[in-house]
Motif scaffolding. Structure first.
Motif, PDB file in Angstrom:
ATOM      1  N   GLN A 192       0.832  -1.200   0.000  1.00  0.00           N
ATOM      2  CA  GLN A 192       0.000   0.000   0.000  1.00  0.00           C
ATOM      3  C   GLN A 192       0.869   1.253   0.000  1.00  0.00           C
ATOM      4  O   GLN A 192       0.556   2.233  -0.694  1.00  0.00           O
ATOM      5  N   GLU A 209       0.917   3.984  -2.925  1.00  0.00           N
ATOM      6  CA  GLU A 209       0.746   5.414  -2.647  1.00  0.00           C
ATOM      7  C   GLU A 209       1.903   6.214  -3.244  1.00  0.00           C
ATOM      8  O   GLU A 209       1.701   7.270  -3.852  1.00  0.00           O
ATOM      9  N   ARG A 217       1.443   6.409  -6.934  1.00  0.00           N
ATOM     10  CA  ARG A 217       0.399   7.381  -7.277  1.00  0.00           C
ATOM     11  C   ARG A 217       0.940   8.809  -7.210  1.00  0.00           C
ATOM     12  O   ARG A 217       0.641   9.638  -8.073  1.00  0.00           O
TER      13      ARG A 217
END
Length: 199
Positions: free
Chosen positions: A107, A111, A114
């Protein structure tokens, strides 16, 4: 001495028995015999009942013992199964913790990707804006230089070399300058020498 005493007891018992027999009537003896037989019969029945009860108790005890043994075996099996289940539970918990850690790491990576994508999108927008503004003007300036200088450059030349062609009034002159061996002022002077000052 002790044997004499025993012998005397035996004599007294025998005399008492003879006296009892001689004094008894035949009816009394028959009745005593019947009573003795009834007592013997009852004793036989009692022995048979007690033997039957003892056999039943023995069977019950044997069944209970076997049941206890079976229960002990079953208990040990269940303890082994419980240990196996506990071990599997520990392994699953460890796997879950590893999976949770990996998930948190992934995760975080997602992130980060992104954020990088957003930054790249922003940079792409800036580049697109600059390209629409700068490249046409750069092309215009390059075309203007070409018209004025009459030089055409080769952009795929080796690093550290300046190559191209100058198209003069009468002939085309190749340009091949090694930038590592010449000073910038020399290179500039050589290039300016190609340009005609006559208008």
């Amino acid at each position: 001495m002790a044997q004499a005493h025993k012998f005397q007891d035996l004599e007294e018992t025998g005399e008492a028995l003879v006296a009892f027999i001689t004094s008894s009537r035949p009816e009394s003896l028959m009745r005593a015999r019947r009573e003795q037989q009834a007592l013997l019969d009852q004793q036989g029945e009692t022995k048979s009942i007690v033997a039957h009860i003892l056999r039943d108790v023995s069977r019950v005890e044997e069944g209970a013992g076997q049941m206890l043994l079976d229960m002990e075996v079953e208990k040990k099996k269940m303890e082994v199964e419980l240990q196996n289940v506990e071990e599997k539970l520990k392994q699953n918990n460890a796997r879950n913790q590893m999976t949770d850690s990996e998930l948190q790491f992934l995760q975080g990576e997602l992130e980060s990707l992104r954020e990088n994508e957003l930054q790249l999108s922003a940079l792409q927008s800036e580049v697109d804006e600059d390209t629409t503004e700068v490249i046409p003007s750069a092309v215009h300036v390059a075309q203007l230089y070409h018209v004025i200088t009459k030089m055409q450059w080769e952009y795929d030349s080796a690093p550290g070399r300046l190559t191209g062609v100058h198209y003069g009034a009468d002939l085309a002159t190749p340009i091949n300058i090694d930038l590592s061996t010449r000073r910038r002022t020399e290179v500039s002077d050589q290039l300016w020498s190609f340009i005609s000052t006559e208008w």
